[in-house]
Design a protein around this motif. Structure first.
Motif, PDB file in Angstrom:
ATOM      1  N   ILE A 200     -18.354  11.971 -27.079  1.00 56.86           N
ATOM      2  CA  ILE A 200     -19.717  11.553 -27.437  1.00 56.86           C
ATOM      3  C   ILE A 200     -20.505  12.745 -27.976  1.00 56.86           C
ATOM      4  CG2 ILE A 200     -21.935  10.794 -26.474  1.00 56.86           C
ATOM      5  CD1 ILE A 200     -20.320   9.009 -24.539  1.00 56.86           C
ATOM      6  N   ARG A 203     -19.696  13.795 -31.369  1.00 51.46           N
ATOM      7  CA  ARG A 203     -19.932  12.734 -32.355  1.00 51.46           C
ATOM      8  C   ARG A 203     -18.618  12.099 -32.824  1.00 51.46           C
ATOM      9  NH1 ARG A 203     -24.046  14.923 -30.355  1.00 51.46           N
ATOM     10  NH2 ARG A 203     -25.985  15.236 -31.517  1.00 51.46           N
ATOM     11  N   LEU A 205     -17.347   9.400 -31.451  1.00 54.47           N
ATOM     12  CA  LEU A 205     -17.449   7.956 -31.261  1.00 54.47           C
ATOM     13  C   LEU A 205     -18.578   7.417 -32.115  1.00 54.47           C
ATOM     14  CD1 LEU A 205     -17.082   7.573 -27.372  1.00 54.47           C
ATOM     15  CD2 LEU A 205     -15.410   6.964 -29.106  1.00 54.47           C
ATOM     16  N   ASP A 206     -18.382   6.208 -32.624  1.00 51.51           N
ATOM     17  CA  ASP A 206     -19.447   5.546 -33.385  1.00 51.51           C
ATOM     18  C   ASP A 206     -20.322   4.699 -32.479  1.00 51.51           C
ATOM     19  OD1 ASP A 206     -18.624   6.261 -36.229  1.00 51.51           O
ATOM     20  OD2 ASP A 206     -16.781   5.421 -35.420  1.00 51.51           O
ATOM     21  N   ALA A 207     -19.754   4.207 -31.383  1.00 53.54           N
ATOM     22  CA  ALA A 207     -20.503   3.373 -30.440  1.00 53.54           C
ATOM     23  C   ALA A 207     -19.835   3.462 -29.077  1.00 53.54           C
ATOM     24  CB  ALA A 207     -20.550   1.921 -30.912  1.00 53.54           C
ATOM     25  N   ALA A 235     -27.079  12.418 -28.407  1.00 52.72           N
ATOM     26  CA  ALA A 235     -26.071  11.716 -29.209  1.00 52.72           C
ATOM     27  C   ALA A 235     -26.356  10.218 -29.246  1.00 52.72           C
ATOM     28  CB  ALA A 235     -24.677  11.986 -28.642  1.00 52.72           C
ATOM     29  N   HIS A 239     -26.886   9.367 -32.983  1.00 54.83           N
ATOM     30  CA  HIS A 239     -25.587   9.282 -33.654  1.00 54.83           C
ATOM     31  C   HIS A 239     -24.668   8.185 -33.101  1.00 54.83           C
ATOM     32  CE1 HIS A 239     -26.370  13.051 -35.812  1.00 54.83           C
ATOM     33  NE2 HIS A 239     -26.841  13.506 -34.676  1.00 54.83           N
ATOM     34  N   VAL A 240     -24.617   8.032 -31.799  1.00 55.38           N
ATOM     35  CA  VAL A 240     -23.666   7.117 -31.162  1.00 55.38           C
ATOM     36  C   VAL A 240     -24.417   5.883 -30.688  1.00 55.38           C
ATOM     37  CG1 VAL A 240     -21.940   6.846 -29.346  1.00 55.38           C
ATOM     38  CG2 VAL A 240     -22.268   9.090 -30.427  1.00 55.38           C
ATOM     39  N   GLY A 297     -16.473   6.154 -39.410  1.00 55.88           N
ATOM     40  CA  GLY A 297     -16.275   7.131 -38.345  1.00 55.88           C
ATOM     41  C   GLY A 297     -15.099   8.052 -38.538  1.00 55.88           C
TER      42      GLY A 297
END
Length: 388
Positions: A200, A203, A205-207, A235, A239-240, A297
């Motif tokens: 995380i 960065r 991971l996207d979600a 994050a 970003h996440v 991602g």
């Protein structure tokens, strides 16, 4: 997996989550959630943030069950199907199953929703009422309208906070008895959670998906213990994407001023559909050298064709995409390159691999003695120029 195109000259159909990586923190139904995400193209990183204490081994539930058998409640509220089934099965294991069922036949039995109602009927019982909304707020409204002063209300607890629910009943004069049908505990192996936290912050991971408030709280607690809570929260804010199955699940994140995303229906399917809309919607398509490019991602769409790109290449591409069409010096690219050290030759090597992965070398121009730039189409220059 991507669906195969019937025309070999056309690019394959791209699944909505292809190129994105989603974290799964669930302990219960984790396999189901991961399968739903993977069927839509996502890469999944699993890290159960909690484990569930097996019901037959839970002395707290046994004690609560015996107290209810000794002094019968007036109302019993069943909140989850798995919890209600587990309670009955645990009571059977203790030799108390028949006594518990007989007692439940004589009380006002409320079911939170259709799944719980099905479990109640499978046990040979009938619910007195169930809200159409599946909302505990509606259950509370009904009880307060009926009047609860002097009544004994037992509620099946399920690890989720019930903000204001128990307090409102007690203020109205009810005696409230909690039935902890299962308890959340920290995972026996914390390493997957630590890997998720590191990813995380990086960065990677996207979600991250959350299906229970205790899991969200547990993840944040572990981040705090490792001294990285601020980085994790940053994050999530920028970003996440934190995707929560419902408003109760989101409470631990919202307590830290983290905006969360929730589906209209509090189920796994709608949660996955939410991600299918939100993640692709965050991608800004770029017109580069006559191609349409979408940077996801861990992969890139070039004219609808999904291209896997190694982490070093993605780092370079993201740096170039922050100012599309503008030259980025080699020194700046070297700083974003993972583990590159001080040798600018590492940028050239990674750039060669990136161009090969993209399958369209002319997307990125080399500017002699200066650096590299995305070959943004001239008509798009004004749109993507940095603001003053």
């Amino acid at each position: 997996m991507q669906a195969q195109s019937q025309n070999p000259e056309q690019p394959q159909e791209v699944l909505p989550l292809a190129g994105f990586t989603v974290g799964v923190t669930a302990a219960r139904r984790a396999d189901e959630l991961a399968a739903l995400l993977e069927r839509r193209g996502a890469a999944v990183l699993r890290a159960p943030a909690l484990r569930i204490v097996p019901l037959p081994d839970d002395a707290e539930l046994l004690a609560a069950t015996k107290r209810l058998l000794d002094q019968s409640p007036d109302v019993v509220i069943a909140t989850t199907a798995i919890g209600f089934r587990g309670w009955i099965e645990a009571a059977d294991g203790w030799g108390l199953g028949e006594a518990l069922l007989e007692q439940l036949r004589g009380v006002e039995l409320l079911a939170r929703g259709p799944k719980v109602r099905g479990s109640i009927r499978a046990a040979g019982l009938r619910e007195a009422w169930s809200p159409a909304s599946e909302s505990m707020a509606e259950v509370l409204d009904r009880l307060l309208e009926e009047g609860v002063e002097g009544r004994r209300v037992a509620i099946q607890l399920h690890g989720e906070p019930l903000p204001g629910f128990i307090e409102a009943l007690r203020e109205a004069g009810a005696e409230v008895v909690g039935v902890p049908v299962y308890r959340w505990m920290p995972p026996e192996d914390i390493a997957p959670v630590d890997r998720m936290l590191d990813t995380i912050v990086a960065r990677g991971l996207d979600a991250v998906s959350f299906t229970s408030a205790p899991a969200a709280a547990s993840l944040l607690d572990r981040a705090q213990r490792r001294g990285m809570l601020g980085e994790v929260l940053d994050a999530f804010r920028h970003h996440v994407l934190p995707a929560c199955v419902g408003p109760v699940t989101a409470l631990p994140l919202q307590a830290h001023d983290v905006p969360t995303f929730q589906p209209e229906r509090f189920r796994l399917g709608p949660l996955v559909q939410l991600l299918c809309c939100e993640l692709p919607g965050r991608v800004r398509p770029l017109p580069i050298a006559g191609h349409r490019v979408e940077i996801r991602g861990h992969a890139v769409l070039v004219d609808g064709d999904l291209r896997a790109v190694p982490p070093a290449g993605m780092a370079l591409l993201r740096a170039l995409a922050r100012r599309p069409g503008w030259v980025v010096p080699r020194a700046d690219l070297l700083r974003v390159l993972p583990g590159a050290g001080r040798d600018e030759h590492a940028v050239e090597t990674a750039m060669t691999r990136l161009r090969t992965a993209l399958g369209a070398p002319k997307l990125i121009h080399t500017v002699v003695k200066r650096g590299y730039r995305l070959a943004l189409d001239p008509s798009a220059d004004a749109k993507y120029a940095p603001s003053a």
